[in-house]
Write a protein that holds these residues in place. Sequence first.
Motif, PDB file in Angstrom:
ATOM      1  N   GLY A 133       0.784  -1.216   0.000  1.00 52.76           N
ATOM      2  CA  GLY A 133       0.000   0.000   0.000  1.00 52.76           C
ATOM      3  C   GLY A 133       0.823   1.277   0.000  1.00 52.76           C
ATOM      4  N   LYS A 164       1.339   4.423  -6.850  1.00 47.18           N
ATOM      5  CA  LYS A 164       0.555   4.318  -5.620  1.00 47.18           C
ATOM      6  C   LYS A 164       0.156   2.875  -5.370  1.00 47.18           C
ATOM      7  N   SER A 165      -0.054   2.539  -4.121  1.00 52.94           N
ATOM      8  CA  SER A 165      -0.586   1.236  -3.704  1.00 52.94           C
ATOM      9  C   SER A 165       0.196   0.061  -4.275  1.00 52.94           C
TER      10      SER A 165
END
Length: 113
Positions: free
Chosen positions: A58, A83-84
Amino acid sequence: MPTIPVCPQCAMENTYQDGENYVCADCGHEWPMKEPKKADDDAAAVIKDANGLVLADGDSVVLIKDLKVKGSSITLKMGTKVKSIRLTGGDHEVDCKMDAGNFMLKACYLRKV
């Protein structure tokens, strides 16, 4: 009284204890009495970025250099934010989605944001 296991190689019951090993009298196979200790999965699962910071599922990261995608004309540009991320095992530790597609990246080319 502990029972002596059968031979893992020939499956015969004619085995005996010799020091820290079991020995099969029929085929001569030796194996340790105790299973070797396995490394902790948590210790092996620590994945660090280029600066030595620990990454986790994450997190957001940034590419620290241009990366050419093998078998394609796509180049992932330095400074691209991802992201993530998801951490996986193996040679390429980070699984991520970008505008150009899904990629498996090495953590040494990433910096945590």
